[in-house]
Design an enzyme around this catalytic site. Structure first.
Site, short mmCIF file in Angstrom:
data_model
loop_
_atom_site.label_atom_id
_atom_site.label_comp_id
_atom_site.label_asym_id
_atom_site.label_seq_id
_atom_site.Cartn_x
_atom_site.Cartn_y
_atom_site.Cartn_z
N ASP A 169 -0.49 -3.80 0.80
CA ASP A 169 0.37 -5.20 0.71
C ASP A 169 0.99 -5.07 -0.54
OD1 ASP A 169 -1.47 -6.21 2.91
OD2 ASP A 169 -3.03 -6.80 1.74
N1 URA Z 1 -6.82 -3.93 3.09
C1 URA Z 1 -6.03 -5.05 2.33
O1 URA Z 1 -6.48 -6.16 2.58
N2 URA Z 1 -4.93 -4.95 1.77
C2 URA Z 1 -4.35 -3.44 1.81
O2 URA Z 1 -3.22 -3.33 1.05
C3 URA Z 1 -5.16 -2.25 2.19
C4 URA Z 1 -6.36 -2.58 2.76
#
Ligand code: URA
Length: 237
Positions: free
Chosen positions: A104
């Site tokens: 993310d």
């Molecule tokens: N899980 C998440 O919620 N975000 C990420 O970036 C990676 C795994």
């Protein structure tokens, strides 16, 4: 077979224009013979290219470890936002690079950037059981009950299924969690399911490959052959 000038530019050796200049200065040889033109087609995996007597090591694919900073998109290009590919120093750039497995925008840590689609597919395939370890800072401590729920697997109301995660460390509001998939917002959604908000998330490991502590956020380096193998084999480290 590929054009010599294209090979040199996509391998990050020199631009096509510089290649022409080097060739006219008789600095480039292929299999020991000086070349005058750079539009000739050669076999980059078998022909030996030298510039000024120094052999060019041809890399079919590259594998880059990045310590992803916050606020950057895990994408190859985006009109409006900075991407992890934009962060790569000039000498790492080549066509076809993409992040293998997204983080993310606000997640930091270990990200692999490559131009090898098969490799990315294998790394992300649930069948290969490549685990990922994350460190999460939460808004409240995780309870024994939360751990039991997360370690049993979760089905969201919309039908999304998360396979069991494993809490490997739990101290204050910080936990380490190992997951086997990489679904969208997986870690955040798992904790949301038990009523906790993830305030910070960092990926520390993929398979047996651990984030290099010497890399500052936004920095990158090439993976060694051993490290590439270690992704698929957690026991060799
Ligand atoms: N899980 C998440 O919620 N975000 C990420 O970036 C990676 C795994």
């Amino acid at each position: 077979m590929e054009r010599l000038d294209k090979i040199l530019s996509t391998q990050g050796i020199c631009s096509r224009k510089d290649a022409r200049k080097l060739a006219s200065d008789k600095k480039i040889t292929v299999n020991g013979e000086p070349v005058r033109k750079t539009d000739i087609k050669i076999d980059p995996e078998n022909d030996i290219i030298e510039i000024g007597g120094k052999r060019i090591e041809y890399k079919k694919y590259v594998y880059i470890m990045m310590n992803k900073p916050e606020g950057v998109l895990s994408a190859s290009n985006d009109r409006n936002a900075e991407t992890v590919i934009d962060l790569l120093p000039e000498e790492y750039r080549r066509p076809g690079l993409f992040p293998a497995g997204r983080l993310d925008r606000d997640t930091t840590g270990l990200l692999i950037i490559t131009d090898d689609g098969d490799f990315a597919h294998r790394m992300l395939s649930p069948k290969k059981h490549v685990t990922k370890l994350y460190k999460a800072l939460l808004d409240a401590p995780v309870t024994e009950r939360d751990i039991t729920v997360i370690e049993s697997g979760i089905t969201l109301k919309d039908g999304t299924v998360y396979r069991p995660g494993r809490i490997t460390e739990n101290s204050g509001n910080t936990v380490k969690i190992e997951i086997t998939e990489g679904k969208f917002h997986e870690v955040k959604n798992m904790f949301a399911y038990v009523g906790k908000t993830v305030e910070k998330l960092e990926r520390l490991r993929i398979g047996g490959l651990v984030l290099d502590e010497n890399l500052k956020r936004g920095e990158c380096r090439y993976l060694t052959d051993f490290e590439i193998l270690s992704i698929f084999n957690s026991d060799i480290n």
